[in-house]
Design a protein around this motif. Structure first.
Motif, PDB file in Angstrom:
ATOM      1  N   ARG A 278       9.033   4.639   5.675  1.00  0.00           N
ATOM      2  CA  ARG A 278       7.867   3.996   6.262  1.00  0.00           C
ATOM      3  C   ARG A 278       8.178   3.412   7.650  1.00  0.00           C
ATOM      4  N   GLY A 279       9.403   3.620   8.140  1.00  0.00           N
ATOM      5  CA  GLY A 279       9.754   3.187   9.482  1.00  0.00           C
ATOM      6  C   GLY A 279      10.493   1.885   9.579  1.00  0.00           C
ATOM      7  N   ASN A 280      10.910   1.330   8.437  1.00  0.00           N
ATOM      8  CA  ASN A 280      11.646   0.071   8.457  1.00  0.00           C
ATOM      9  C   ASN A 280      13.142   0.303   8.662  1.00  0.00           C
ATOM     10  N   ASP A 281      13.784  -0.623   9.326  1.00  0.00           N
ATOM     11  CA  ASP A 281      15.222  -0.545   9.568  1.00  0.00           C
ATOM     12  C   ASP A 281      15.959  -1.086   8.346  1.00  0.00           C
ATOM     13  N   VAL A 282      16.660  -0.217   7.629  1.00  0.00           N
ATOM     14  CA  VAL A 282      17.442  -0.647   6.474  1.00  0.00           C
ATOM     15  C   VAL A 282      18.928  -0.328   6.681  1.00  0.00           C
ATOM     16  N   THR A 283      19.366  -0.327   7.936  1.00  0.00           N
ATOM     17  CA  THR A 283      20.743   0.048   8.240  1.00  0.00           C
ATOM     18  C   THR A 283      21.727  -1.109   8.121  1.00  0.00           C
ATOM     19  N   SER A 284      21.235  -2.344   7.998  1.00  0.00           N
ATOM     20  CA  SER A 284      22.150  -3.478   7.899  1.00  0.00           C
ATOM     21  C   SER A 284      22.709  -3.579   6.485  1.00  0.00           C
ATOM     22  N   SER A 285      23.672  -4.469   6.291  1.00  0.00           N
ATOM     23  CA  SER A 285      24.257  -4.664   4.968  1.00  0.00           C
ATOM     24  C   SER A 285      23.271  -5.260   3.981  1.00  0.00           C
ATOM     25  N   LEU A 286      22.155  -5.793   4.467  1.00  0.00           N
ATOM     26  CA  LEU A 286      21.142  -6.357   3.574  1.00  0.00           C
ATOM     27  C   LEU A 286      20.212  -5.298   3.000  1.00  0.00           C
ATOM     28  N   TRP A 287      20.176  -4.097   3.596  1.00  0.00           N
ATOM     29  CA  TRP A 287      19.367  -2.990   3.097  1.00  0.00           C
ATOM     30  C   TRP A 287      17.912  -3.448   2.960  1.00  0.00           C
ATOM     31  N   SER A 288      17.282  -3.263   1.796  1.00  0.00           N
ATOM     32  CA  SER A 288      15.875  -3.645   1.649  1.00  0.00           C
ATOM     33  C   SER A 288      15.659  -5.148   1.680  1.00  0.00           C
ATOM     34  N   ALA A 289      16.703  -5.935   1.426  1.00  0.00           N
ATOM     35  CA  ALA A 289      16.562  -7.392   1.484  1.00  0.00           C
ATOM     36  C   ALA A 289      16.246  -7.867   2.898  1.00  0.00           C
ATOM     37  N   ARG A 290      16.643  -7.092   3.908  1.00  0.00           N
ATOM     38  CA  ARG A 290      16.286  -7.448   5.285  1.00  0.00           C
ATOM     39  C   ARG A 290      14.776  -7.372   5.473  1.00  0.00           C
ATOM     40  N   VAL A 291      14.157  -6.349   4.894  1.00  0.00           N
ATOM     41  CA  VAL A 291      12.710  -6.215   4.979  1.00  0.00           C
ATOM     42  C   VAL A 291      12.032  -7.300   4.144  1.00  0.00           C
ATOM     43  N   LEU A 292      12.592  -7.613   3.002  1.00  0.00           N
ATOM     44  CA  LEU A 292      12.070  -8.703   2.173  1.00  0.00           C
ATOM     45  C   LEU A 292      12.013 -10.001   2.963  1.00  0.00           C
ATOM     46  N   ARG A 293      13.036 -10.256   3.746  1.00  0.00           N
ATOM     47  CA  ARG A 293      13.093 -11.484   4.540  1.00  0.00           C
ATOM     48  C   ARG A 293      12.144 -11.452   5.735  1.00  0.00           C
ATOM     49  N   ASP A 294      12.085 -10.311   6.421  1.00  0.00           N
ATOM     50  CA  ASP A 294      11.419 -10.265   7.723  1.00  0.00           C
ATOM     51  C   ASP A 294      10.015  -9.664   7.707  1.00  0.00           C
ATOM     52  N   ASP A 295       9.706  -8.847   6.706  1.00  0.00           N
ATOM     53  CA  ASP A 295       8.401  -8.174   6.691  1.00  0.00           C
ATOM     54  C   ASP A 295       7.926  -7.995   5.244  1.00  0.00           C
TER      55      ASP A 295
END
Length: 284
Positions: A26-43
């Motif tokens: 869907r175009g989200n950046d999941v390349t960090s060590s947080l993976w989907s948790a980064r999206v959970l936090r930011d979007d």
């Protein structure tokens, strides 16, 4: 929303698919060590939309975006607790389905591929302590059950079984079936027996493995409902954080998994809402 325990006794129930890889598509950046948790936090709206997409495709159970989120110092502890609770709330808001709170292995927090080896160098007590707070927060967050998933070694299964026994909440436990942590003869079957012995565990099985691994693993499940949600057969390279190989159509194999005892059936990494819709149709 279905009564999960009643449904498992009568017919297979459809799980969702690969949340992190859908977010990526869907175009989200999941390349960090947080993976989907980064999206959970930011979007968080993206998390909600991804859950809804799987529910619309026919998933009767959605698994939260808490797999790669823990009290490990990457995020302040107070923020981790709030995000774990948010992961359950977003899944609940997305659709009228069963919400399973994801509890990933310690290797997922490391984001170094060790969720496929279990090679942490930790004792059972260290593993219990590392998992304990997250388990308690998710149990209190209002999920219908815990999804303890992609567990890569007998030692981590033992630690989690002891914690789940103390916690006393419904859960399913799913092993990383292709993990090198289960290369010793009989170790995978023994780990499934340990997990199934916990009174609150309603199902055990495998996920994040090649589809071809599922049937042999289900044959080792000791007399309770089983779980099967492999990846699409592509291979994850933890060093380059890329996928390789061709995808397999999961729906073609799903009826055989059900015939072998699977009652929670879905997909893991790289499986899409289209895959879940095909599985739901195949199981109907």
């Amino acid at each position: 929303m279905i009564d999960l325990a009643d449904s498992l006794a009568r017919h297979p129930v459809v799980l969702d698919g690969g949340l992190g890889t859908l977010l990526e598509a869907r175009g989200n950046d999941v390349t960090s060590s947080l993976w989907s948790a980064r999206v959970l936090r930011d979007d968080p709206d993206e998390i909600r939309a991804a859950h809804a997409a799987f529910a619309d495709a026919g998933a009767e159970v959605v698994i939260t975006a808490s797999y790669q989120l823990g009290f490990d110092g990457r995020i302040p502890d107070a923020d981790v607790e709030a995000l774990l609770t948010r992961s359950v709330s977003l899944a609940r808001e997305a659709a009228d389905v069963v919400v399973a709170a994801s509890v990933g292995p310690i290797g997922a927090l490391r984001a170094d591929g060790s969720e496929y080896t279990g090679d942490y160098g930790w004792t059972v007590e260290q593993l219990r302590e590392a998992h304990r707070r997250r388990l308690h927060v998710l149990a209190a967050a209002g999920a219908d059950l815990l999804a303890v998933e992609t567990i890569p070694s007998p030692l981590e299964v033992e630690a989690l079984a002891l914690e789940l026994d103390d916690l006393g909440v419904p859960a399913f436990v799913s092993l990383s079936a292709d993990s090198t942590g289960f290369t010793a003869p009989g170790s995978r079957a023994a780990a499934l027996r340990v997990a199934a012995s916990v009174p609150g565990v309603i199902a055990v099985g495998v996920n994040c493995c090649a589809p071809a691994t599922v049937l042999s693993a289900l044959a080792e499940v000791p007399g309770i409902p089983s779980v099967a949600y492999p990846n699409t057969g592509e291979r994850w390279d933890a060093a380059t954080r890329t996928w390789h190989g061709a995808a397999a159509p999961l729906a073609e194999a799903a009826p055989a998994w059900v015939a072998a005892g699977a009652r929670l059936v879905g997909g893991c990494c790289r499986s899409t809402p289209a895959d879940i819709a095909a599985i739901a149709a195949a199981l109907r």
